[in-house]
Design an enzyme around this catalytic site. Structure first.
Site, short mmCIF file in Angstrom:
data_model
loop_
_atom_site.label_atom_id
_atom_site.label_comp_id
_atom_site.label_asym_id
_atom_site.label_seq_id
_atom_site.Cartn_x
_atom_site.Cartn_y
_atom_site.Cartn_z
NE ARG A 92 76.76 51.73 -58.79
CZ ARG A 92 76.80 52.70 -59.68
NH1 ARG A 92 77.22 53.88 -59.33
NH2 ARG A 92 76.43 52.50 -60.91
NE ARG A 141 80.18 61.39 -62.06
CZ ARG A 141 80.36 60.24 -61.44
NH1 ARG A 141 80.52 60.22 -60.14
NH2 ARG A 141 80.36 59.12 -62.12
CE LYS A 198 75.32 59.75 -66.18
NZ LYS A 198 75.87 58.53 -65.55
CG ASP A 227 69.80 56.23 -62.67
OD1 ASP A 227 70.28 55.91 -61.57
OD2 ASP A 227 70.29 55.84 -63.76
N1 EPU Z 1 74.97 44.35 -59.00
C1 EPU Z 1 75.49 43.22 -58.45
N2 EPU Z 1 76.59 42.65 -59.05
C2 EPU Z 1 77.12 43.17 -60.19
C3 EPU Z 1 76.56 44.33 -60.76
C4 EPU Z 1 75.48 44.90 -60.13
O1 EPU Z 1 75.03 42.72 -57.42
O2 EPU Z 1 78.10 42.62 -60.69
C5 EPU Z 1 73.81 44.98 -58.36
C6 EPU Z 1 74.04 46.45 -57.99
O3 EPU Z 1 74.69 46.56 -56.76
C7 EPU Z 1 72.63 46.97 -57.98
C8 EPU Z 1 71.97 46.20 -59.13
O4 EPU Z 1 72.77 45.02 -59.31
O5 EPU Z 1 71.99 46.61 -56.78
C9 EPU Z 1 71.87 46.94 -60.44
O6 EPU Z 1 73.13 47.53 -60.77
P1 EPU Z 1 73.61 47.69 -62.27
O7 EPU Z 1 74.78 46.82 -62.51
O8 EPU Z 1 72.43 47.51 -63.18
O9 EPU Z 1 74.09 49.20 -62.28
P2 EPU Z 1 75.22 49.78 -63.24
O10 EPU Z 1 75.13 49.07 -64.52
O11 EPU Z 1 76.51 49.81 -62.53
C10 EPU Z 1 73.76 51.60 -64.40
C11 EPU Z 1 73.74 53.10 -64.50
C12 EPU Z 1 73.33 53.70 -63.16
C13 EPU Z 1 71.94 53.14 -62.80
C14 EPU Z 1 71.98 51.60 -62.78
C15 EPU Z 1 70.64 50.98 -62.51
C16 EPU Z 1 75.42 53.60 -66.14
C17 EPU Z 1 76.71 54.24 -66.46
N3 EPU Z 1 75.06 53.59 -64.88
O12 EPU Z 1 74.73 51.28 -63.40
O13 EPU Z 1 73.22 55.09 -63.38
O14 EPU Z 1 71.56 53.62 -61.54
O15 EPU Z 1 72.47 51.11 -64.05
O16 EPU Z 1 69.72 51.36 -63.49
O17 EPU Z 1 74.73 53.14 -67.04
C18 EPU Z 1 73.26 57.36 -62.81
O18 EPU Z 1 73.18 57.65 -64.03
O19 EPU Z 1 73.07 58.23 -61.92
C19 EPU Z 1 73.54 55.99 -62.40
C20 EPU Z 1 74.00 55.68 -61.20
#
Ligand code: EPU
Length: 421
Positions: free
Chosen positions: A121, A399, A22, A307
């Site tokens: 987030r 989801r 996904k 995850d």
């Molecule tokens: N963060 C920041 N600033 C940003 C972006 C992120 O501080 O601009 C912080 C977040 O708050 C968090 C950390 O950095 O503490 C990591 O977040 P990341 O941006 O890597 O998460 P994401 O890219 O929004 C993806 C996955 C999530 C998974 C995370 C971490 C997708 C669609 N989602 O989210 O997946 O938990 O990476 O590996 O790829 C799930 O599948 O259940 C899910 C939540």
């Protein structure tokens, strides 16, 4: 709304095949916005989140044709630049249309996604990266308005308080494909989903090096082409099924998984006393009678994935002894703790850590899913608990897991999906 009713305690047996990822599919669908040519993705899981991304792309003027796990995306003669709140708020990954829209059209209006149950987030890293590439960013009425006459390559440090950002790196990487000159992304995320996205962008004609390492170097190109790509298998779905075997004391084989993407999870399962056999194209778990408590700390890849934290907690909640789980990605991602408590789990939260005092067996109870991985954890806990568990609000589960109840039924689970009264 639907719920799952699960009778716990049945030994399972057999083999389950893992779907495409996904979290790899979602940014790849957004990457189709970077070209006027046809893009084909194969092995896409059939999930609500994928349907949400299709709606967002349609809203942006793309035509989407989905036949089973094959999705074809192509422009439909109209180009939008607006991703509205009503769609983005239902799925954060939709925010990664921002980079491609900006790169292709020089402007974008994308709703801020807001927080969610697993934590605040923020998207500051996404915006920092796009600004560094030369975009103006204005936030007004809950929307990000991004504009750039031309994106220009530069060196961008993309680390935050919790390390790298997966979708932040994806957004900046997609925008930099069409930027003028060289872009270097430092502290880039190294997750396999991001490496797979880089492979797609390279197929499209982008010049990228260093993907899979914390420093990605790119040379901008003038134009990108269509692509055909098979998505990598979902390492989180695979991990969830491996824990299914461990928690029910059953020998299970997960086919189609890529063990090289799952090092930290396989290592923790082995440390807990689960025999893990890796063969070409499959992973088999053979749990021993008595498992051992382990400490788990979630970290960016190749560390233990956040995850898989909730699912691992369900296993450790039924493993006598004390295990400590520490969340270094989302310190508040513990909504499942109270629900596991309703099933008899003894878990105490201390800051970003959960102290799990394992009990021999949980007991079935009505519980409520709060997010995707928390739902999976509750289903896993139910599989080995005494008696019946009703897991409500399973739209969260849908989801991210394609027909999980059917797959569990095939392995021997007593599980029924019914409407909630
Ligand atoms: N963060 C920041 N600033 C940003 C972006 C992120 O501080 O601009 C912080 C977040 O708050 C968090 C950390 O950095 O503490 C990591 O977040 P990341 O941006 O890597 O998460 P994401 O890219 O929004 C993806 C996955 C999530 C998974 C995370 C971490 C997708 C669609 N989602 O989210 O997946 O938990 O990476 O590996 O790829 C799930 O599948 O259940 C899910 C939540």
């Amino acid at each position: 709304m639907e719920k799952l009713i699960i009778r716990g305690g049945r030994p399972l047996k057999g083999q389950v095949t893992v779907n495409g990822s996904k979290n790899a599919s979602l940014p790849m669908m957004a990457a189709a916005l970077l070209t006027d040519e046809l893009c084909v993705l194969e092995g896409v899981p059939i999930l609500r989140d994928i349907a949400t991304m299709s709606r967002i792309l349609r809203n942006l003027g793309m035509k989407i044709n989905q036949e089973g796990s094959r999705i074809v995306v192509e422009p439909n003669g109209y180009q939008g630049i607006d991703a509205p709140y009503r769609l983005v708020s239902t799925m954060r990954a939709s925010f990664c249309v921002l980079g491609p829209l900006l790169a292709k059209h020089g402007k974008a209006k994308v709703s801020l996604p807001g927080g969610c149950v697993i934590g605040p987030r923020p998207v500051d890293l996404h915006l920092k990266g796009l600004k560094a590439l030369g975009s103006s960013i204005k936030i007004e009425a809950g929307y990000v308005f991004a504009r750039a006459r031309e994106l220009r390559g530069t060196t961008i440090y993309l680390g935050g308080a919790f390390g790298s950002s997966v979708l932040g790196t994806a957004n900046v990487m997609m925008a930099a494909t069409l930027a003028k000159g060289r872009t270097v992304i430092e502290n880039a995320a190294c997750e396999p989903e991001l490496v797979d996205l880089a492979h797609v962008l390279i197929k499209m004609g982008a010049k990228i090096q260093g993907h899979g390492t914390p420093v990605i170097t790119m040379e901008g190109v003038k134009q990108l082409h269509g692509f055909t790509h098979r998505v990598i298998p979902d390492r989180i779905e695979a991990g969830t099924f491996l824990v299914t075997g461990a928690i029910t004391g059953s020998e299970l084989t997960v086919s189609g998984a890529r063990p090289e993407h799952m090092g930290a999870v396989l290592d923790k399962l082995r440390e807990a006393g689960v025999e893990v056999v890796v063969r070409e194209g499959s992973i088999t778990v053979k749990p021993r009678r008595r498992l051992k408590p382990v400490d788990v700390t979630t970290l960016p890849y190749p560390g233990f994935p956040t995850d898989m934290q909730a699912q691992m907690m369900s296993l450790l909640a039924q493993t006598p002894g004390i295990s400590v789980i520490t969340e270094k990605i989302y310190p508040d991602r513990y909504m499942h703790v109270a629900e596991l408590g309703r099933m008899g789990a003894q878990i105490k939260l201390e800051g970003a850590s959960a102290i799990v005092q394992g009990v021999p067996r949980l007991s079935g109870a009505p519980v409520m899913a709060s997010d995707l991985r928390a739902s999976a954890a509750l289903v896993l806990a139910a599989l080995s608990a005494r008696g019946f568990t009703e897991v409500s609000r399973i739209y969260h589960l849908d989801r991210g897991y394609d027909r999980i109840d059917e797959k569990l039924t095939a392995l021997g689970t007593d599980i029924e999906r019914t409407k909630m009264e």
